[in-house]
Design a protein around this motif. Structure first.
Motif, mmCIF file in Angstrom:
data_model
loop_
_atom_site.group_PDB
_atom_site.id
_atom_site.type_symbol
_atom_site.label_atom_id
_atom_site.label_comp_id
_atom_site.label_asym_id
_atom_site.label_seq_id
_atom_site.Cartn_x
_atom_site.Cartn_y
_atom_site.Cartn_z
ATOM 1 N N MET A 1 0.816 -1.214 0.000
ATOM 2 C CA MET A 1 0.000 0.000 0.000
ATOM 3 C C MET A 1 0.849 1.264 0.000
ATOM 4 S SD MET A 1 -3.101 -0.940 -0.218
ATOM 5 C CE MET A 1 -3.897 0.585 0.217
ATOM 6 N N GLN A 2 2.017 1.209 0.676
ATOM 7 C CA GLN A 2 2.885 2.378 0.709
ATOM 8 C C GLN A 2 3.384 2.712 -0.689
ATOM 9 O OE1 GLN A 2 3.431 4.499 3.144
ATOM 10 N NE2 GLN A 2 4.717 5.729 1.783
ATOM 11 N N GLY A 3 3.669 1.660 -1.474
ATOM 12 C CA GLY A 3 4.134 1.903 -2.832
ATOM 13 C C GLY A 3 3.061 2.547 -3.692
ATOM 14 N N PRO A 9 1.265 10.833 -6.219
ATOM 15 C CA PRO A 9 1.636 12.213 -6.543
ATOM 16 C C PRO A 9 2.100 12.389 -7.982
ATOM 17 C CG PRO A 9 2.510 11.608 -4.398
ATOM 18 C CD PRO A 9 1.954 10.354 -4.997
ATOM 19 N N TYR A 10 2.784 11.403 -8.524
ATOM 20 C CA TYR A 10 3.290 11.522 -9.886
ATOM 21 C C TYR A 10 2.167 11.400 -10.910
ATOM 22 C CZ TYR A 10 7.726 10.934 -7.491
ATOM 23 O OH TYR A 10 8.793 11.094 -6.642
ATOM 24 N N VAL A 11 1.255 10.463 -10.662
ATOM 25 C CA VAL A 11 0.121 10.318 -11.580
ATOM 26 C C VAL A 11 -0.748 11.574 -11.547
ATOM 27 C CG1 VAL A 11 -1.927 8.958 -12.125
ATOM 28 C CG2 VAL A 11 0.139 7.815 -11.306
ATOM 29 N N ARG A 133 9.782 3.840 -4.683
ATOM 30 C CA ARG A 133 10.735 2.847 -5.152
ATOM 31 C C ARG A 133 10.162 2.223 -6.423
ATOM 32 N NH1 ARG A 133 12.421 -0.293 0.484
ATOM 33 N NH2 ARG A 133 13.272 1.578 1.556
ATOM 34 N N VAL A 134 10.761 2.581 -7.523
ATOM 35 C CA VAL A 134 10.212 2.194 -8.823
ATOM 36 C C VAL A 134 10.339 0.692 -9.020
ATOM 37 C CG1 VAL A 134 10.351 2.534 -11.308
ATOM 38 C CG2 VAL A 134 10.823 4.446 -9.759
ATOM 39 N N LEU A 138 4.545 -1.223 -10.347
ATOM 40 C CA LEU A 138 4.123 0.142 -10.037
ATOM 41 C C LEU A 138 4.103 1.005 -11.292
ATOM 42 C CD1 LEU A 138 5.762 1.107 -6.616
ATOM 43 C CD2 LEU A 138 3.335 0.865 -7.149
ATOM 44 N N ALA A 139 5.089 0.800 -12.170
ATOM 45 C CA ALA A 139 5.094 1.536 -13.431
ATOM 46 C C ALA A 139 3.866 1.180 -14.269
ATOM 47 C CB ALA A 139 6.373 1.231 -14.211
ATOM 48 N N GLY A 140 3.531 -0.111 -14.292
ATOM 49 C CA GLY A 140 2.335 -0.520 -15.020
ATOM 50 C C GLY A 140 1.071 0.058 -14.418
ATOM 51 N N LEU A 141 1.018 0.099 -13.083
ATOM 52 C CA LEU A 141 -0.142 0.681 -12.413
ATOM 53 C C LEU A 141 -0.266 2.164 -12.734
ATOM 54 C CD1 LEU A 141 -2.501 0.462 -10.414
ATOM 55 C CD2 LEU A 141 -0.855 0.892 -8.557
ATOM 56 N N GLY A 142 0.863 2.854 -12.751
ATOM 57 C CA GLY A 142 0.827 4.278 -13.070
ATOM 58 C C GLY A 142 0.321 4.533 -14.477
ATOM 59 N N VAL A 143 0.791 3.737 -15.435
ATOM 60 C CA VAL A 143 0.318 3.880 -16.816
ATOM 61 C C VAL A 143 -1.174 3.593 -16.903
ATOM 62 C CG1 VAL A 143 0.506 2.926 -19.141
ATOM 63 C CG2 VAL A 143 2.568 3.374 -17.818
ATOM 64 N N ALA A 144 -1.630 2.564 -16.161
ATOM 65 C CA ALA A 144 -3.049 2.222 -16.183
ATOM 66 C C ALA A 144 -3.899 3.344 -15.591
ATOM 67 C CB ALA A 144 -3.282 0.927 -15.412
#
Length: 261
Positions: A1-3, A9-11, A133-134, A138-144
């Protein structure tokens, strides 16, 4: 959940930056937006620019470390303001557009509320954001998440949803009919005929409008006068390709004999 919280914030910053730049670069007039109803037409443009600057400012602090609680709180307050604005627009100016991505004349619909609600939920999660921490997931979640936000933006439908719908119609051909059903109207066959190479090859010699039309063996036959002769076009009933149309020029006595009972 922390990740997940650290990702938000970035999204949010990507979306807010894009929304702010869209407002600043918009060349339209926000007269038809609910913002004009809220602050008055004369103050609509300055208000739109002020909101854009606020979005860019919040986007800037969200991407710059360190991540403080107040940054997520500012994003949550801005998102809550968006939700409240949409509620106001729904009640007082339901026929207007929200102007969320500039002055594009898009209807205020359910997708706008879903987008604002998702942005608010992400902003609340960003309050507890820590160092990111990339990782691949997490990158896939951000794109989604970015894709979902863009998909909920009716202002972008002309770039992806409308072309997609046209492609689906072109592939599925919902107006095409299977053999054995009701044949298409004559006007549809004539539109196919007029685009065909067969029609173009003899159209200069046609001396009448449609003289006769009948269906037989999966084709629609249409006849025209050609001087003292008759041009007969065979148009497939269940195909829409103009190149499949065929033409034959026959003498009228033969034509009459072929049609005689």
């Amino acid at each position: 959940m922390q990740g997940i919280a650290a990702l938000q914030p970035y999204v949010i910053a990507v979306f807010l930056a894009w929304a702010g730049l869209a407002k600043l670069s918009s060349r339209g007039h926000p007269d038809k937006t609910a913002l004009a109803r809220l602050v008055g037409p004369a103050r609509a443009v300055p208000a739109l620019r002020l909101v854009a600057l606020a979005e860019l400012a919040v986007a800037g602090v969200l991407v710059l470390p360190p991540h403080e609680v107040w940054e997520g709180t500012a994003a949550a307050a801005l998102s809550a303001g968006f939700v409240g604005y949409l509620v106001y627009a729904r009640v007082n100016a339901p026929a207007s557009s929200c102007g969320c991505l500039g002055s594009h004349a898009t209807p205020l619909n359910r997708r706008a509320f879903l987008r604002a609600g998702l942005l608010l939920a992400m902003s609340v999660a960003a309050v507890w954001a820590g160092p990111l921490r990339v990782s691949a997931w997490l990158a896939g979640l951000g794109v989604a998440e970015v894709a979902v936000l863009l998909g909920l933006s009716a202002e972008l439908d002309r770039y992806w949803l409308t072309p997609l719908r046209r492609l689906i119609v072109r592939i599925r051909k919902p107006l095409a009919m299977a053999p054995g059903g009701f044949p298409p109207p004559l006007e549809a066959s004539l539109r196919q005929l007029y685009r065909s190479p067969a029609y173009c090859s003899v159209s200069r010699w046609l001396s009448s409008d449609v003289q006769d039309a009948w269906d037989e063996d999966g084709s629609r036959y249409v006849s025209y006068a050609v001087g003292g002769r008759t041009a007969v076009f065979a148009i497939p009933l269940w195909e829409t390709d103009p190149s499949l149309v065929r033409v034959a020029v026959v003498d009228e006595p033969e034509m009459a004999a072929d049609r005689a009972p």
